[in-house]
Design a protein around this motif. Structure first.
Motif, PDB file in Angstrom:
ATOM      1  N   ASN A   1       8.572  19.841  -7.740  1.00 52.54           N
ATOM      2  CA  ASN A   1       8.019  21.113  -8.123  1.00 52.54           C
ATOM      3  C   ASN A   1       8.068  22.211  -7.039  1.00 52.54           C
ATOM      4  O   ASN A   1       7.497  23.200  -7.072  1.00 52.54           O
ATOM      5  N   GLY A   2       8.424  21.710  -5.937  1.00 55.42           N
ATOM      6  CA  GLY A   2       8.391  22.649  -4.611  1.00 55.42           C
ATOM      7  C   GLY A   2       7.065  22.469  -3.716  1.00 55.42           C
ATOM      8  O   GLY A   2       7.157  23.050  -2.720  1.00 55.42           O
ATOM      9  N   HIS A   3       6.254  21.780  -4.349  1.00 58.02           N
ATOM     10  CA  HIS A   3       5.058  21.626  -3.584  1.00 58.02           C
ATOM     11  C   HIS A   3       5.466  20.712  -2.134  1.00 58.02           C
ATOM     12  O   HIS A   3       5.895  19.773  -2.434  1.00 58.02           O
ATOM     13  N   ARG A   4       4.621  21.059  -1.200  1.00 54.95           N
ATOM     14  CA  ARG A   4       4.775  20.433   0.068  1.00 54.95           C
ATOM     15  C   ARG A   4       3.794  19.018  -0.237  1.00 54.95           C
ATOM     16  O   ARG A   4       2.670  19.256  -0.602  1.00 54.95           O
ATOM     17  N   TYR A   5       4.189  18.086   0.564  1.00 55.07           N
ATOM     18  CA  TYR A   5       3.384  16.788   0.508  1.00 55.07           C
ATOM     19  C   TYR A   5       3.476  16.209   1.943  1.00 55.07           C
ATOM     20  O   TYR A   5       4.640  15.938   2.498  1.00 55.07           O
ATOM     21  N   TYR A   6       2.287  16.020   2.501  1.00 50.67           N
ATOM     22  CA  TYR A   6       2.191  15.486   3.762  1.00 50.67           C
ATOM     23  C   TYR A   6       1.975  13.812   3.753  1.00 50.67           C
ATOM     24  O   TYR A   6       1.239  13.311   2.974  1.00 50.67           O
ATOM     25  N   ARG A   7       2.563  13.243   4.845  1.00 47.79           N
ATOM     26  CA  ARG A   7       2.411  11.741   5.079  1.00 47.79           C
ATOM     27  C   ARG A   7       1.032  11.532   6.095  1.00 47.79           C
ATOM     28  O   ARG A   7       0.700  12.544   6.724  1.00 47.79           O
ATOM     29  N   ASP A   8       1.002  10.346   6.309  1.00 44.92           N
ATOM     30  CA  ASP A   8      -0.192   9.850   7.242  1.00 44.92           C
ATOM     31  C   ASP A   8       0.123  10.318   8.752  1.00 44.92           C
ATOM     32  O   ASP A   8      -0.802  11.042   9.478  1.00 44.92           O
ATOM     33  N   ASP A   9       1.510  10.255   8.946  1.00 44.73           N
ATOM     34  CA  ASP A   9       1.736  10.774  10.353  1.00 44.73           C
ATOM     35  C   ASP A   9       1.486  12.311  10.530  1.00 44.73           C
ATOM     36  O   ASP A   9       0.941  12.548  11.595  1.00 44.73           O
ATOM     37  N   ASP A  10       1.782  13.040   9.467  1.00 43.33           N
ATOM     38  CA  ASP A  10       1.509  14.440   9.494  1.00 43.33           C
ATOM     39  C   ASP A  10      -0.047  14.604   9.643  1.00 43.33           C
ATOM     40  O   ASP A  10      -0.504  15.697  10.242  1.00 43.33           O
ATOM     41  N   LEU A  11      -0.939  13.909   8.969  1.00 41.57           N
ATOM     42  CA  LEU A  11      -2.337  14.115   9.122  1.00 41.57           C
ATOM     43  C   LEU A  11      -2.843  13.755  10.621  1.00 41.57           C
ATOM     44  O   LEU A  11      -3.485  14.600  11.040  1.00 41.57           O
ATOM     45  N   LYS A  12      -2.371  12.775  11.223  1.00 41.17           N
ATOM     46  CA  LYS A  12      -2.596  12.193  12.447  1.00 41.17           C
ATOM     47  C   LYS A  12      -2.104  13.358  13.604  1.00 41.17           C
ATOM     48  O   LYS A  12      -2.701  13.823  14.425  1.00 41.17           O
ATOM     49  N   ARG A  13      -0.858  14.001  13.404  1.00 43.78           N
ATOM     50  CA  ARG A  13      -0.381  14.793  14.213  1.00 43.78           C
ATOM     51  C   ARG A  13      -1.122  16.133  14.142  1.00 43.78           C
ATOM     52  O   ARG A  13      -1.278  16.632  15.321  1.00 43.78           O
ATOM     53  N   LEU A  14      -1.342  16.832  13.117  1.00 44.63           N
ATOM     54  CA  LEU A  14      -2.242  17.920  12.826  1.00 44.63           C
ATOM     55  C   LEU A  14      -3.648  17.774  13.349  1.00 44.63           C
ATOM     56  O   LEU A  14      -4.094  18.680  13.771  1.00 44.63           O
ATOM     57  N   THR A  15      -4.180  16.441  13.231  1.00 47.80           N
ATOM     58  CA  THR A  15      -5.373  16.256  13.761  1.00 47.80           C
ATOM     59  C   THR A  15      -5.279  16.475  14.982  1.00 47.80           C
ATOM     60  O   THR A  15      -6.511  17.115  15.850  1.00 47.80           O
ATOM     61  N   PHE A  16      -4.492  15.806  15.625  1.00 49.09           N
ATOM     62  CA  PHE A  16      -4.412  15.829  16.935  1.00 49.09           C
ATOM     63  C   PHE A  16      -4.048  17.479  17.733  1.00 49.09           C
ATOM     64  O   PHE A  16      -4.704  17.738  18.754  1.00 49.09           O
ATOM     65  N   ILE A  17      -3.312  18.001  17.064  1.00 46.39           N
ATOM     66  CA  ILE A  17      -3.078  19.486  17.502  1.00 46.39           C
ATOM     67  C   ILE A  17      -4.170  20.372  17.275  1.00 46.39           C
ATOM     68  O   ILE A  17      -4.526  21.194  18.270  1.00 46.39           O
TER      69      ILE A  17
ATOM     70  N   MET B   1       0.996  -1.316  -0.106  1.00 45.49           N
ATOM     71  CA  MET B   1      -0.117   0.187  -0.045  1.00 45.49           C
ATOM     72  C   MET B   1       0.993   1.274  -0.053  1.00 45.49           C
ATOM     73  O   MET B   1       1.880   1.490   0.670  1.00 45.49           O
ATOM     74  N   ALA B   2       0.623   2.312  -0.905  1.00 42.01           N
ATOM     75  CA  ALA B   2       1.322   3.299  -1.210  1.00 42.01           C
ATOM     76  C   ALA B   2       1.074   4.503   0.003  1.00 42.01           C
ATOM     77  O   ALA B   2      -0.002   4.515   0.543  1.00 42.01           O
ATOM     78  N   ALA B   3       2.181   4.869   0.680  1.00 41.40           N
ATOM     79  CA  ALA B   3       2.136   6.096   1.606  1.00 41.40           C
ATOM     80  C   ALA B   3       1.170   7.084   1.113  1.00 41.40           C
ATOM     81  O   ALA B   3       1.404   7.485  -0.162  1.00 41.40           O
ATOM     82  N   LEU B   4       0.424   7.856   2.212  1.00 40.69           N
ATOM     83  CA  LEU B   4      -0.560   8.796   1.715  1.00 40.69           C
ATOM     84  C   LEU B   4       0.624  10.016   1.452  1.00 40.69           C
ATOM     85  O   LEU B   4       1.375  10.300   2.138  1.00 40.69           O
ATOM     86  N   LYS B   5       0.262  10.712   0.233  1.00 42.50           N
ATOM     87  CA  LYS B   5       0.806  12.395   0.070  1.00 42.50           C
ATOM     88  C   LYS B   5      -0.065  13.028  -0.563  1.00 42.50           C
ATOM     89  O   LYS B   5      -0.987  13.092  -1.051  1.00 42.50           O
ATOM     90  N   LEU B   6      -0.267  13.948   0.921  1.00 42.42           N
ATOM     91  CA  LEU B   6      -1.451  15.002   0.643  1.00 42.42           C
ATOM     92  C   LEU B   6      -0.717  16.389   0.246  1.00 42.42           C
ATOM     93  O   LEU B   6       0.308  16.505   0.910  1.00 42.42           O
ATOM     94  N   THR B   7      -1.428  17.213  -0.309  1.00 36.72           N
ATOM     95  CA  THR B   7      -1.005  18.448  -0.655  1.00 36.72           C
ATOM     96  C   THR B   7      -1.412  19.345   0.525  1.00 36.72           C
ATOM     97  O   THR B   7      -2.419  18.770   1.464  1.00 36.72           O
ATOM     98  N   ILE B   8      -0.907  20.545   0.677  1.00 36.31           N
ATOM     99  CA  ILE B   8      -1.355  21.317   1.852  1.00 36.31           C
ATOM    100  C   ILE B   8      -2.922  21.677   1.928  1.00 36.31           C
ATOM    101  O   ILE B   8      -3.566  21.644   2.871  1.00 36.31           O
ATOM    102  N   GLY B   9      -3.477  21.818   0.777  1.00 34.81           N
ATOM    103  CA  GLY B   9      -4.631  21.958   0.540  1.00 34.81           C
ATOM    104  C   GLY B   9      -5.503  21.009   1.195  1.00 34.81           C
ATOM    105  O   GLY B   9      -6.504  21.017   1.306  1.00 34.81           O
ATOM    106  N   ALA B  10      -4.945  19.651   0.503  1.00 33.61           N
ATOM    107  CA  ALA B  10      -5.770  18.431   0.954  1.00 33.61           C
ATOM    108  C   ALA B  10      -5.680  18.338   2.395  1.00 33.61           C
ATOM    109  O   ALA B  10      -6.807  17.857   2.968  1.00 33.61           O
ATOM    110  N   LEU B  11      -4.590  18.544   2.937  1.00 35.56           N
ATOM    111  CA  LEU B  11      -4.371  18.389   4.218  1.00 35.56           C
ATOM    112  C   LEU B  11      -5.296  19.448   5.024  1.00 35.56           C
ATOM    113  O   LEU B  11      -5.836  18.882   6.165  1.00 35.56           O
TER     114      LEU B  11
END
Length: 172
Positions: A39-55, A1-11
Motif C-alpha cells: 500500500n506504499g506505507h513505510r514500515y520500520y524494523r527494530d534496528d531502525d528504532l534503535k538507530r533513530l533513538t541513537f540519532i 518472534m515476529a520482527a517489529l514493523k512500525l509505521t512512521i507515526g508509531a516510530l
C-alpha cells in the motif's frame, strides 16, 4: 518472534521524533530508507528504532549532523575502537565549553548594559537611553559607560565584545 514493523507515526511516537524529521534523516542518509508495504506505507524494523533513538539522543546532546553521521557509523560498526567515540565526544565537549565561555562573556556584557542603565537612567525617552547609546557608539572610549566608576573600562571592553559574541553564536 515476529520482527517489529512500525509505521512512521508509531516510530515518531516511540522516539519522540517528528515525522518530518524522520523523513529528513532518511533523505540525508542518516536513517536507511524503510521497507514499503504494497500500500506504499513505510514500515520500520527494530534496528531502525534503535538507530533513530541513537540519532535523536545525539541531537539532544547538541551534536551537529556531521558528527551524528560519524557517531552513527560507529554505532553500526561495533568492531571499531571505543576511543573513536570518546574522541568525538571530547571534541563536542570542547565546543560546548567554548560556547559556554562566549555565553558568560555575553552575560557580562548585558549585565554591564543593564547596570549602566540602572545607574544613569532617569526613566526618560529612548533617545536618551544609555544602552542604545553604548551599543551605537563606534568609539568605546567615548561611551557613557565610562562614567560608571564601579565598572570602569573593563565593562567597556566586555560591552564592546557583545556584538561580536552574539554574531559568532548565531553563525554556529
Amino acid at each position: 518472534m515476529a520482527a517489529l514493523k512500525l509505521t512512521i507515526g508509531a516510530l515518531s511516537t516511540k522516539t519522540h521524533c517528528t515525522v518530518p524529521t524522520i523523513r529528513y534523516y532518511e533523505q540525508i542518509g542518516l536513517l536507511p530508507r524503510p521497507e514499503r508495504a504494497s500500500n506504499g506505507h513505510r514500515y520500520y524494523r527494530d534496528d531502525d528504532l534503535k538507530r533513530l533513538t541513537f540519532i535523536k539522543r545525539c541531537r539532544d546532546f547538541g551534536f551537529p549532523i556531521e558528527q551524528v553521521r560519524d557517531l552513527a557509523g560507529l554505532f553500526e560498526d561495533g568492531d571499531r575502537a571505543c576511543v573513536e567515540v570518546r574522541d568525538l565526544a571530547q571534541v563536542h565537549l570542547d565546543q560546548v565549553r567554548a560556547k559556554l565561555e562566549e555565553m558568560r562573556q555575553l552575560e557580562a556584557s548585558l549585565e554591564a548594559f543593564v547596570c549602566n542603565c540602572n545607574a544613569a537612567c532617569n526613566g526618560g525617552l529612548t533617545r536618551d537611553c544609555i544602552i542604545i547609546e553604548d551599543m551605537a557608539s563606534p568609539d568605546v572610549g567615548a561611551s557613557s559607560c565610562a562614567a560608571t566608576a564601579s565598572y570602569g573600562t573593563k565593562s567597556l571592553r566586555v560591552a564592546a565584545a557583545a556584538p561580536f559574541v552574539a554574531t559568532e553564536l548565531k553563525r554556529k
